[in-house]
Design a protein around this motif. Structure first.
Motif, short mmCIF file in Angstrom:
data_model
loop_
_atom_site.label_atom_id
_atom_site.label_comp_id
_atom_site.label_asym_id
_atom_site.label_seq_id
_atom_site.Cartn_x
_atom_site.Cartn_y
_atom_site.Cartn_z
N SER A 3 29.95 40.71 52.12
CA SER A 3 30.45 39.35 51.91
C SER A 3 30.49 39.06 50.42
CB SER A 3 29.55 38.33 52.63
OG SER A 3 30.05 37.02 52.47
N PRO A 4 31.67 38.87 49.82
CA PRO A 4 31.78 38.86 48.35
C PRO A 4 31.51 37.51 47.70
CG PRO A 4 33.96 38.66 49.31
CD PRO A 4 32.98 38.78 50.47
N ARG A 5 31.32 36.43 48.49
CA ARG A 5 31.28 35.09 47.91
C ARG A 5 30.20 34.94 46.85
NH1 ARG A 5 30.71 30.18 52.00
NH2 ARG A 5 28.73 31.26 52.39
N VAL A 6 29.04 35.55 47.06
CA VAL A 6 27.95 35.40 46.12
C VAL A 6 28.25 36.06 44.78
CG1 VAL A 6 26.69 37.50 46.79
CG2 VAL A 6 25.43 35.51 45.95
N LEU A 7 29.22 37.00 44.76
CA LEU A 7 29.55 37.71 43.53
C LEU A 7 30.59 36.98 42.68
CD1 LEU A 7 29.92 41.31 45.05
CD2 LEU A 7 27.85 40.24 44.11
N LEU A 8 31.25 36.00 43.25
CA LEU A 8 32.40 35.39 42.56
C LEU A 8 32.03 34.59 41.31
CD1 LEU A 8 34.63 34.37 45.60
CD2 LEU A 8 34.49 36.54 44.37
N PRO A 9 30.93 33.82 41.31
CA PRO A 9 30.60 33.12 40.05
C PRO A 9 30.43 34.06 38.86
CG PRO A 9 29.37 32.18 41.87
CD PRO A 9 30.03 33.41 42.40
N VAL B 140 31.20 36.62 33.74
CA VAL B 140 30.83 37.86 33.03
C VAL B 140 31.96 38.87 32.97
CG1 VAL B 140 29.21 39.80 33.03
CG2 VAL B 140 28.43 37.51 33.71
N TRP B 141 32.79 38.95 34.03
CA TRP B 141 33.73 40.06 34.12
C TRP B 141 35.17 39.66 33.76
CZ3 TRP B 141 31.79 44.91 35.50
CH2 TRP B 141 30.47 44.91 35.97
N LEU B 142 35.68 38.60 34.36
CA LEU B 142 37.10 38.27 34.22
C LEU B 142 37.39 37.14 33.25
CD1 LEU B 142 38.02 38.46 38.03
CD2 LEU B 142 38.49 40.19 36.28
N GLY B 143 36.38 36.32 32.95
CA GLY B 143 36.58 35.18 32.06
C GLY B 143 37.11 33.96 32.82
N GLY B 144 36.91 32.81 32.24
CA GLY B 144 37.40 31.59 32.85
C GLY B 144 36.35 30.78 33.58
N GLY B 145 35.19 31.38 33.85
CA GLY B 145 34.08 30.64 34.44
C GLY B 145 34.40 30.03 35.78
N GLU B 146 34.09 28.74 35.94
CA GLU B 146 34.23 28.06 37.23
C GLU B 146 35.67 28.06 37.72
OE1 GLU B 146 32.74 26.92 34.59
OE2 GLU B 146 30.67 26.41 35.10
N ALA B 147 36.63 27.94 36.80
CA ALA B 147 38.02 27.92 37.22
C ALA B 147 38.42 29.25 37.86
CB ALA B 147 38.92 27.62 36.03
N THR B 148 37.99 30.36 37.25
CA THR B 148 38.29 31.67 37.81
C THR B 148 37.60 31.86 39.15
OG1 THR B 148 38.61 32.66 35.63
CG2 THR B 148 38.08 34.16 37.44
N THR B 149 36.37 31.39 39.26
CA THR B 149 35.66 31.47 40.54
C THR B 149 36.43 30.73 41.63
OG1 THR B 149 33.51 31.64 39.44
CG2 THR B 149 33.51 30.90 41.74
N GLY B 150 36.96 29.56 41.30
CA GLY B 150 37.76 28.81 42.26
C GLY B 150 39.02 29.56 42.68
N VAL B 151 39.67 30.21 41.73
CA VAL B 151 40.88 30.97 42.03
C VAL B 151 40.55 32.15 42.96
CG1 VAL B 151 42.67 32.46 41.05
CG2 VAL B 151 42.08 30.30 39.94
N LEU B 152 39.46 32.85 42.66
CA LEU B 152 39.06 33.98 43.50
C LEU B 152 38.72 33.53 44.92
CD1 LEU B 152 36.80 35.92 40.95
CD2 LEU B 152 39.11 36.53 41.69
N THR B 153 38.03 32.40 45.02
CA THR B 153 37.69 31.87 46.34
C THR B 153 38.94 31.50 47.11
OG1 THR B 153 35.61 30.99 45.45
CG2 THR B 153 36.35 30.11 47.56
#
Length: 467
Positions: free
Chosen positions: A282-288, A293-306
């Protein structure tokens, strides 16, 4: 054009069953409102405490009553009229949602009150969801269950995509009060849909009765709205009338349901397959961390991945027309979860490719590749969910359906929570990228080991469902 139409979601259940159509619309609208509250409650707790741990406690408050009452709620569903159980639980959910809105309007600013209300909301949901799921097979013909479940999955994932964005927007623009109040208003759609259902008492051992004519094989008692209600399950195809079960409900009834599950390898395998995916990959815990750390963008990138995961699930629902014609449903589940695991591996490889460098700007190429991987995972998970639910509904006799739906809720809710702990621990040891790779590989390996030990599942035939 006909070939394209064949790929789109099969809407036959909506056209042929007015009760199902009302329930689908009502639940879809209310689920959208529920997602507003999920986001708003988390934001309110964080605003009051400034602690992510305090937000995490919300999950514990929701999980404990969901596990306990999910099992007992299923027993209630098997003993009482399912419409009345769903109506009572839905009414409780509406009252609790109104109380959540009231605490915001009164500005109580109490985290403890929010924890209690979230726990109560989860307890009511634990009874409501098995009831609603056990109702669906009584509203549509058995052959239409895959299409009905695909439509349900589509509506849920649309709410999961739009709801969080809408909740955050409403909180930012008008405050928590408005988000909660809109949820309470939207939830009346679910109340209305359940109210309009016919009485749906549980069925038990078939009595001797003449076989129904071929055209009426899927018809049961009259609906209060003038339509006929379809009984389902292997024993329901004869058209025989049934007598209701006794109304003795206790924890022994829950134990009986678990014992029954232990003797039904195909149904049990659907749970084991889902646990392999949710606990191990389950990848959700890895998205923040992926955003920071990996892709940049912080919370905004986490939202896009989700959102990418949810968009994949929505697209699978939109193009689910062919699912209603699948006969070997066990094989589709196996291949779908295999694709899910490999998609999580691909997500991990994308992170390895960009490297952990805490970039100051978004790595667009890596973000696009990661979104594609997560969208594939979401689509695969949606296909698996359609057939796992279908097998549970068709291969389980009606008088056990509520209790096994309760187990289903526990697995669906508890698996991802446990998975967050497992992958979170792995990420601490080896990093998020390798945790995703290892989790995806483990998911595929464990799944095929389960299949090797339960080989009948590969031969599961939708035309002759066996639990």
């Amino acid at each position: 054009m006909s070939r394209v139409n064949g790929l789109l979601a099969d809407t036959t259940p909506l056209r042929t069953s007015p009760p199902f159509r009302r329930l689908w619309w009502g639940l879809g609208i209310s689920n959208l409102g529920s997602q507003l509250t999920v986001v708003a409650v988390g934001l309110q707790v964080y605003a009051l405490t400034g602690s992510s741990l305090a937000v995490g406690v919300l999950g514990v408050c929701a999980l404990v009553p969901l596990v306990v009452l999910g099992l007992y709620g299923g027993a209630l569903v098997d003993a009482y009229d399912r419409r009345r159980v769903a109506l009572g639980a839905s009414s409780a959910l509406w009252v609790i949602t109104a109380l959540i809105a009231l605490q915001a309007w009164l500005r109580l600013d109490s985290v403890g009150v929010l924890y209690v209300l979230v726990a109560l909301q989860s307890a009511a949901f634990a009874i409501n969801n098995p009831a609603r799921s056990a109702i669906i097979p009584r509203l549509v013909e058995p052959r239409l269950l895959p299409a009905a479940n695909a439509l349900q999955t589509l509506a849920w994932n649309v709410a999961l995509t739009v709801g969080p964005l809408g909740g955050a927007f409403l909180v930012a623009l008008w405050g928590y009060q408005v988000a909660y109040t809109i949820d309470a208003v939207l939830f009346t759609a679910a109340l209305w849909a359940v109210w309009r259902l016919p009485d749906i008492p549980p069925l038990s051992v078939p009595e001797v009765a003449p076989a129904a004519p071929a055209g009426d094989a899927a018809l049961g008692a009259d609906d209060v709205s003038g339509v006929r209600v379809a009984p389902v399950g292997p024993g329901d195809r004869s058209g025989g009338r049934r007598r209701p079960r006794g109304r003795v409900v206790g924890w022994r009834s829950v134990v009986d349901g678990l014992r029954y599950l232990a003797t039904r390898p195909n149904v049990r395998t659907t749970f084991l397959a889902d646990l392999a995916a949710m606990v191990l990959a389950s990848p959700r815990v890895l998205l923040p961390a992926a955003g920071v750390v990996w892709l940049g963008g912080g919370e905004a990138t986490t939202g896009v991945l989700t959102a990418a995961f949810a968009v994949g699930a929505v697209l699978a629902g939109v193009f689910s027309g062919g699912l209603s014609r699948v006969r070997w449903q066990g094989r589709v589940i196996v291949w779908a979860i295999t694709a899910y695991g490999l998609s999580i591996v691909l997500f991990g490889l994308v992170l390895l490719g960009v490297g952990a460098a805490q970039p100051t700007t978004v790595l667009v190429g890596g973000l696009v590749a990661a979104c594609v991987a997560l969208a594939l995972a979401g689509a695969s998970d949606a296909v698996s969910a359609v057939f796992r639910q279908t097998i549970l509904q068709t291969a389980t006799p009606d008088d056990m359906r509520g209790r096994l739906q309760g187990v289903f809720i526990v697995v669906v809710a508890g698996g991802p929570r446990l998975g967050e702990l497992v992958l979170g621990a792995q990420a601490t040891w080896v990093g998020e990228a390798w945790a995703a790779v290892a989790g995806g590989v483990a998911c595929v390996v464990v799944l095929w080991l389960v299949l090797w030990s339960q080989r009948r599942f590969w031969r599961y035939d939708a035309l002759h469902p066996e639990p």
